[in-house]
Scaffold this active site. Structure first.
Site, PDB file in Angstrom:
ATOM      1  N   ARG A   4     -14.495   3.208  11.605  1.00  0.00           N
ATOM      2  CA  ARG A   4     -13.508   2.254  11.074  1.00  0.00           C
ATOM      3  C   ARG A   4     -14.209   0.973  10.629  1.00  0.00           C
ATOM      4  NH1 ARG A   4     -10.823   4.482  15.603  1.00  0.00           N
ATOM      5  NH2 ARG A   4      -9.014   5.732  15.018  1.00  0.00           N
ATOM      6  N   ARG A   9      -1.226   9.829  20.633  1.00  0.00           N
ATOM      7  CA  ARG A   9      -2.250  10.889  20.605  1.00  0.00           C
ATOM      8  C   ARG A   9      -2.571  11.327  22.032  1.00  0.00           C
ATOM      9  NH1 ARG A   9      -5.787   8.090  15.805  1.00  0.00           N
ATOM     10  NH2 ARG A   9      -4.834   9.285  14.123  1.00  0.00           N
ATOM     11  N   HIS A  62      -9.000  -0.857  18.539  1.00  0.00           N
ATOM     12  CA  HIS A  62      -8.732   0.451  17.925  1.00  0.00           C
ATOM     13  C   HIS A  62     -10.061   1.017  17.416  1.00  0.00           C
ATOM     14  CE1 HIS A  62      -6.436   3.550  16.038  1.00  0.00           C
ATOM     15  NE2 HIS A  62      -6.631   3.143  14.807  1.00  0.00           N
ATOM     16  N   VAL A  83      -1.934  -2.648   9.444  1.00  0.00           N
ATOM     17  CA  VAL A  83      -2.314  -1.270   9.771  1.00  0.00           C
ATOM     18  C   VAL A  83      -3.717  -0.943   9.242  1.00  0.00           C
ATOM     19  CG1 VAL A  83      -1.606   1.158   9.562  1.00  0.00           C
ATOM     20  CG2 VAL A  83       0.137  -0.617   9.656  1.00  0.00           C
ATOM     21  N   ASP A 127       2.300  -1.432  -4.444  1.00  0.00           N
ATOM     22  CA  ASP A 127       0.894  -1.020  -4.584  1.00  0.00           C
ATOM     23  C   ASP A 127       0.314  -1.710  -5.802  1.00  0.00           C
ATOM     24  OD1 ASP A 127      -0.743   1.537  -3.194  1.00  0.00           O
ATOM     25  OD2 ASP A 127      -1.547   0.907  -5.139  1.00  0.00           O
ATOM     26  N   ARG A 162     -10.854   6.116   5.867  1.00  0.00           N
ATOM     27  CA  ARG A 162     -12.167   6.692   6.199  1.00  0.00           C
ATOM     28  C   ARG A 162     -12.391   8.063   5.590  1.00  0.00           C
ATOM     29  NH1 ARG A 162     -13.400   6.731  12.448  1.00  0.00           N
ATOM     30  NH2 ARG A 162     -11.163   7.009  12.757  1.00  0.00           N
ATOM     31  N   GLY A 190       1.333   4.266   3.851  1.00  0.00           N
ATOM     32  CA  GLY A 190       2.437   3.437   3.355  1.00  0.00           C
ATOM     33  C   GLY A 190       3.634   4.265   2.937  1.00  0.00           C
ATOM     34  N   GLY A 250       0.868  -1.179   0.000  1.00  0.00           N
ATOM     35  CA  GLY A 250       0.000   0.000   0.000  1.00  0.00           C
ATOM     36  C   GLY A 250       0.904   1.228   0.000  1.00  0.00           C
ATOM     37  N   ALA A 251       0.924   1.923  -1.137  1.00  0.00           N
ATOM     38  CA  ALA A 251       1.806   3.101  -1.256  1.00  0.00           C
ATOM     39  C   ALA A 251       0.983   4.386  -1.181  1.00  0.00           C
ATOM     40  CB  ALA A 251       2.582   3.041  -2.573  1.00  0.00           C
TER      41      ALA A 251
HETATM   42  N1  APR Z   1      -2.791  -4.339  -3.111  1.00  0.00           N
HETATM   43  C1  APR Z   1      -1.909  -3.342  -2.889  1.00  0.00           C
HETATM   44  N2  APR Z   1      -2.283  -2.067  -2.651  1.00  0.00           N
HETATM   45  C2  APR Z   1      -3.598  -1.819  -2.630  1.00  0.00           C
HETATM   46  C3  APR Z   1      -4.573  -2.815  -2.847  1.00  0.00           C
HETATM   47  C4  APR Z   1      -4.122  -4.134  -3.082  1.00  0.00           C
HETATM   48  N3  APR Z   1      -4.970  -5.157  -3.291  1.00  0.00           N
HETATM   49  N4  APR Z   1      -5.797  -2.234  -2.747  1.00  0.00           N
HETATM   50  C5  APR Z   1      -5.604  -0.931  -2.486  1.00  0.00           C
HETATM   51  N5  APR Z   1      -4.278  -0.666  -2.408  1.00  0.00           N
HETATM   52  C6  APR Z   1      -3.603   0.603  -2.181  1.00  0.00           C
HETATM   53  C7  APR Z   1      -4.252   1.768  -2.916  1.00  0.00           C
HETATM   54  O1  APR Z   1      -3.920   1.771  -4.289  1.00  0.00           O
HETATM   55  C8  APR Z   1      -3.670   2.953  -2.146  1.00  0.00           C
HETATM   56  O2  APR Z   1      -2.466   3.427  -2.734  1.00  0.00           O
HETATM   57  O3  APR Z   1      -3.681   0.992  -0.811  1.00  0.00           O
HETATM   58  C9  APR Z   1      -3.373   2.380  -0.754  1.00  0.00           C
HETATM   59  C10 APR Z   1      -4.195   3.019   0.349  1.00  0.00           C
HETATM   60  O4  APR Z   1      -3.771   4.326   0.458  1.00  0.00           O
HETATM   61  P1  APR Z   1      -4.718   5.535   0.930  1.00  0.00           P
HETATM   62  O5  APR Z   1      -5.996   5.471   0.181  1.00  0.00           O
HETATM   63  O6  APR Z   1      -3.897   6.779   0.864  1.00  0.00           O
HETATM   64  O7  APR Z   1      -5.069   5.171   2.446  1.00  0.00           O
HETATM   65  P2  APR Z   1      -4.136   5.426   3.727  1.00  0.00           P
HETATM   66  O8  APR Z   1      -4.469   6.742   4.316  1.00  0.00           O
HETATM   67  O9  APR Z   1      -2.740   5.095   3.417  1.00  0.00           O
HETATM   68  O10 APR Z   1      -4.750   4.325   4.738  1.00  0.00           O
HETATM   69  C11 APR Z   1      -4.554   2.952   4.462  1.00  0.00           C
HETATM   70  O11 APR Z   1      -4.479   2.343   6.779  1.00  0.00           O
HETATM   71  O12 APR Z   1      -4.826   3.656   8.644  1.00  0.00           O
HETATM   72  C12 APR Z   1      -5.401   2.728   7.784  1.00  0.00           C
HETATM   73  O13 APR Z   1      -7.766   3.244   7.821  1.00  0.00           O
HETATM   74  C13 APR Z   1      -6.586   3.311   7.050  1.00  0.00           C
HETATM   75  O14 APR Z   1      -7.358   1.242   6.102  1.00  0.00           O
HETATM   76  C14 APR Z   1      -6.659   2.441   5.845  1.00  0.00           C
HETATM   77  C15 APR Z   1      -5.174   2.111   5.564  1.00  0.00           C
END
Ligand code: APR
Length: 306
Positions: free
Chosen positions: A89, A151, A175, A119, A34, A83, A15, A10-11
């Site tokens: 959540r 926090r 959480h 996470v 990602d 969210r 991430g 997850g980038a």
């Molecule tokens: N494989 C890899 N990456 C994925 C996949 C997958 N199958 N599905 C989604 N992603 C990637 C998305 O492309 C996106 O880049 O996960 C990333 C999520 O990033 P954001 O939308 O910016 O979310 P973020 O704020 O990083 O939160 C991620 O962590 O804190 C928790 O609640 C939050 O569940 C959420 C997670």
């Protein structure tokens, strides 16, 4: 010290911020994965280009392939949706179960020996989902307690007008809104909080801690927190990489501790090279124990849904 390999799935905001912080702290070589093409490559390259000026002798690579995850010592799972205002959540349950489940299968194939830190939210249920592919229970955990505790600590330091370095806090349980900021096990330079902060103000701080995530979502409107989450993930990774035996609150597997079985939930855990090396049992008052049992019940109900 041996150089570790850290893969972050997850980038997105959490991430990539974690990748940047982990690289800048020199915790290990970082692989950022990602599903979207280009995002991990671009962010990975950008972070890599920062390492000379940061003085960090680590490599950083962005990729869409799990081949690059091979031989990772630590894998952090942040893939999933975040969210938006009005969402709890738990509202993320269905979408993130699918994502975390497919990610975990691929992680397990690529790096079966890794220690996994989950996470994605809802956190406690997502650790369970990720664990289903078969990790030894000490090698998989969730990051939430460190975040909730930092926090809590930041609010206390602000109110008491003391250095954050003097504040020690501890948040127990799931959480979610029912988390238990344990004022009894928190202190300022070893002195009880009540000596610095009135009961009414402390109650407000406890409430604000419970709602700490949504406070940020409501400001941002398009997503959730990432700086404090990334710092919290790095605190856990540092304890593992440096085999610190550091006691941190994290979502660990309970096998009878605290009277609960078969559930991942926030408790103090000793983190070292083998992951969760020990779950520390605190003596809880009747009302704290009741609140903890409610948390376990809630997490179990989510586990049933997945
Ligand atoms: N494989 C890899 N990456 C994925 C996949 C997958 N199958 N599905 C989604 N992603 C990637 C998305 O492309 C996106 O880049 O996960 C990333 C999520 O990033 P954001 O939308 O910016 O979310 P973020 O704020 O990083 O939160 C991620 O962590 O804190 C928790 O609640 C939050 O569940 C959420 C997670």
């Amino acid at each position: 010290m041996r150089k570790h390999k850290i893969s972050i799935i997850g980038a997105g905001m959490v991430g990539s911020t974690t990748a940047y912080l982990a690289a800048s702290k020199g915790l290990g070589d970082v692989v950022l994965v990602d599903i979207v093409e280009g995002i991990p490559q671009g962010k990975g390259l950008d972070i890599s280009e920062s390492t000379p000026v940061l003085g960090a002798s680590v490599s950083v690579k962005g990729t869409n392939s799990y081949d690059d995850v091979k031989d990772s010592d630590i894998v952090v799972i942040t893939a999933g949706v975040a969210r938006k205002p009005g969402m709890s959540r738990d509202d993320l349950l269905k979408t993130n179960t699918k994502i975390v489940s497919s990610v975990s299968e691929q992680v397990k194939k690529a790096a079966p020996q890794a220690i996994v830190i989950v996470v994605s939210n809802p956190l406690d249920a997502m650790v369970y989902v990720a664990s289903k592919v078969g990790w030894a229970k000490n090698r998989i955990m969730g990051m939430a307690g460190v975040l909730d505790s930092t926090r809590f600590a930041s609010f206390i330091a602000e109110e008491a007008k003391v250095s954050v370095e003097n504040v020690h806090t501890f948040v127990l349980g799931g959480h979610g809104d029912q988390m238990i900021p344990l004022t009894r096990y928190s202190n300022i330079a070893g002195v009880p909080l009540e000596q610095f902060i009135s009961k009414a103000k402390l109650d407000n701080i406890v409430d604000r801690t419970r709602k700490g995530g949504i406070e940020i979502v409501n400001h941002l409107k398009t997503g959730s927190a990432y700086y404090a989450p990334a710092a919290s993930i790095c605190e856990m990774m540092e304890a593992i990489v440096k085999d610190k035996k550091k006691i941190l609150p994290c979502a660990a597997y309970l096998d009878g501790e605290y009277g609960a079985k078969g559930v991942f939930i926030g408790v103090p855990a000793k983190l070292g090279k083998d992951g969760v090396e020990q779950v520390i049992e605190l003596k809880l008052t009747d009302s704290e124990k009741k609140a903890f049992d409610e948390n376990v019940k809630h997490v179990k109900s989510l586990m049933e849904e997945v």
